[in-house]
Scaffold this motif. Structure first.
Motif, PDB file in Angstrom:
ATOM      1  N   LEU A  57      43.934  53.170  34.594  1.00  0.00           N
ATOM      2  CA  LEU A  57      42.896  53.817  34.893  1.00  0.00           C
ATOM      3  C   LEU A  57      41.613  53.054  35.172  1.00  0.00           C
ATOM      4  O   LEU A  57      40.913  53.251  36.337  1.00  0.00           O
ATOM      5  CB  LEU A  57      42.437  55.072  34.388  1.00  0.00           C
ATOM      6  N   LEU A  58      41.451  52.104  34.386  1.00  0.00           N
ATOM      7  CA  LEU A  58      40.085  51.048  34.415  1.00  0.00           C
ATOM      8  C   LEU A  58      40.354  50.022  35.264  1.00  0.00           C
ATOM      9  O   LEU A  58      39.489  49.379  35.606  1.00  0.00           O
ATOM     10  CB  LEU A  58      39.917  50.675  33.078  1.00  0.00           C
ATOM     11  N   GLN A  59      41.719  49.628  35.645  1.00  0.00           N
ATOM     12  CA  GLN A  59      41.861  48.531  36.409  1.00  0.00           C
ATOM     13  C   GLN A  59      41.138  48.609  37.675  1.00  0.00           C
ATOM     14  O   GLN A  59      40.487  47.554  38.156  1.00  0.00           O
ATOM     15  CB  GLN A  59      43.410  48.311  36.634  1.00  0.00           C
ATOM     16  N   PRO A  60      41.251  49.887  38.427  1.00  0.00           N
ATOM     17  CA  PRO A  60      40.377  49.666  39.863  1.00  0.00           C
ATOM     18  C   PRO A  60      38.855  49.573  39.411  1.00  0.00           C
ATOM     19  O   PRO A  60      38.163  48.734  40.360  1.00  0.00           O
ATOM     20  CB  PRO A  60      40.522  50.869  40.351  1.00  0.00           C
ATOM     21  N   GLN A 104      33.970  43.154  39.017  1.00  0.00           N
ATOM     22  CA  GLN A 104      34.212  41.862  38.671  1.00  0.00           C
ATOM     23  C   GLN A 104      33.568  41.019  39.576  1.00  0.00           C
ATOM     24  O   GLN A 104      32.711  39.753  38.986  1.00  0.00           O
ATOM     25  CB  GLN A 104      35.664  41.461  38.900  1.00  0.00           C
ATOM     26  N   PRO A 105      33.205  41.062  40.947  1.00  0.00           N
ATOM     27  CA  PRO A 105      32.334  40.286  41.620  1.00  0.00           C
ATOM     28  C   PRO A 105      31.021  40.017  40.963  1.00  0.00           C
ATOM     29  O   PRO A 105      29.972  39.276  41.251  1.00  0.00           O
ATOM     30  CB  PRO A 105      32.385  40.653  43.066  1.00  0.00           C
ATOM     31  N   LEU A 106      30.489  41.225  40.377  1.00  0.00           N
ATOM     32  CA  LEU A 106      29.039  41.346  39.859  1.00  0.00           C
ATOM     33  C   LEU A 106      28.800  40.753  38.326  1.00  0.00           C
ATOM     34  O   LEU A 106      27.704  40.612  38.134  1.00  0.00           O
ATOM     35  CB  LEU A 106      28.547  42.566  40.056  1.00  0.00           C
ATOM     36  N   LEU A 107      29.986  40.467  37.905  1.00  0.00           N
ATOM     37  CA  LEU A 107      29.968  40.263  36.491  1.00  0.00           C
ATOM     38  C   LEU A 107      29.571  39.038  36.073  1.00  0.00           C
ATOM     39  O   LEU A 107      28.567  38.681  35.240  1.00  0.00           O
ATOM     40  CB  LEU A 107      31.364  40.536  35.597  1.00  0.00           C
ATOM     41  N   VAL A 108      29.835  38.025  36.900  1.00  0.00           N
ATOM     42  CA  VAL A 108      29.143  36.521  36.753  1.00  0.00           C
ATOM     43  C   VAL A 108      27.731  36.424  36.985  1.00  0.00           C
ATOM     44  O   VAL A 108      27.237  35.913  36.234  1.00  0.00           O
ATOM     45  CB  VAL A 108      30.105  35.491  37.603  1.00  0.00           C
ATOM     46  N   PRO A 109      27.200  37.044  38.023  1.00  0.00           N
ATOM     47  CA  PRO A 109      25.883  36.782  38.295  1.00  0.00           C
ATOM     48  C   PRO A 109      25.080  37.701  37.283  1.00  0.00           C
ATOM     49  O   PRO A 109      23.925  37.466  36.727  1.00  0.00           O
ATOM     50  CB  PRO A 109      25.542  37.389  39.677  1.00  0.00           C
ATOM     51  N   LEU A 110      25.713  38.918  36.802  1.00  0.00           N
ATOM     52  CA  LEU A 110      24.878  39.613  35.673  1.00  0.00           C
ATOM     53  C   LEU A 110      25.000  38.963  34.647  1.00  0.00           C
ATOM     54  O   LEU A 110      23.958  39.020  33.729  1.00  0.00           O
ATOM     55  CB  LEU A 110      25.677  41.142  35.778  1.00  0.00           C
TER      56      LEU A 110
END
Length: 104
Positions: free
Chosen positions: A4-7, A13-19
């Motif tokens: 359920l958490l995978q989507p 994920q694209p926002l995690l690195v800049p964050l």
């Protein structure tokens, strides 16, 4: 549960690195700012404490029981700045006339 958490993870994920990058630099800046303000406050406090004239006063006894013979309650505190009874020490050594007598 993880399916359920995978989507959600793939969407974020694209926002995690800049964050994470921005949050890490924010923490570094906070630590630097904290160190700067601590240093600034310490220097200001040191300058204030060096304005206390008691150590160079002739009434200062250098004894922790009675620090000052004129104003013992304010000796070595910030209240002693501008003390009206301050008298600078004129000489580090007091010379007393010595009389030597020789017995003959």
């Amino acid at each position: 549960m993880f399916q359920l958490l995978q989507p959600l993870v793939h969407a974020i994920q694209p926002l995690l690195v800049p964050l994470c990058f921005l949050s890490a630099w924010f923490i570094v800046v906070l630590v630097g700012w904290s160190a700067w303000t601590a240093t600034r406050d310490t220097v200001a406090r040191g300058r204030q404490m060096h304005r206390i004239p008691c150590a160079n006063c002739q009434f200062f006894t250098r004894d922790y029981h009675l620090k000052c013979t004129v104003r013992p309650s304010t000796a070595l505190t910030e209240e002693a700045i501008g003390c009206p009874d301050y008298e600078p020490v004129t000489s580090a050594y007091t010379s007393k006339p010595q009389t030597y007598s020789r017995m003959q």
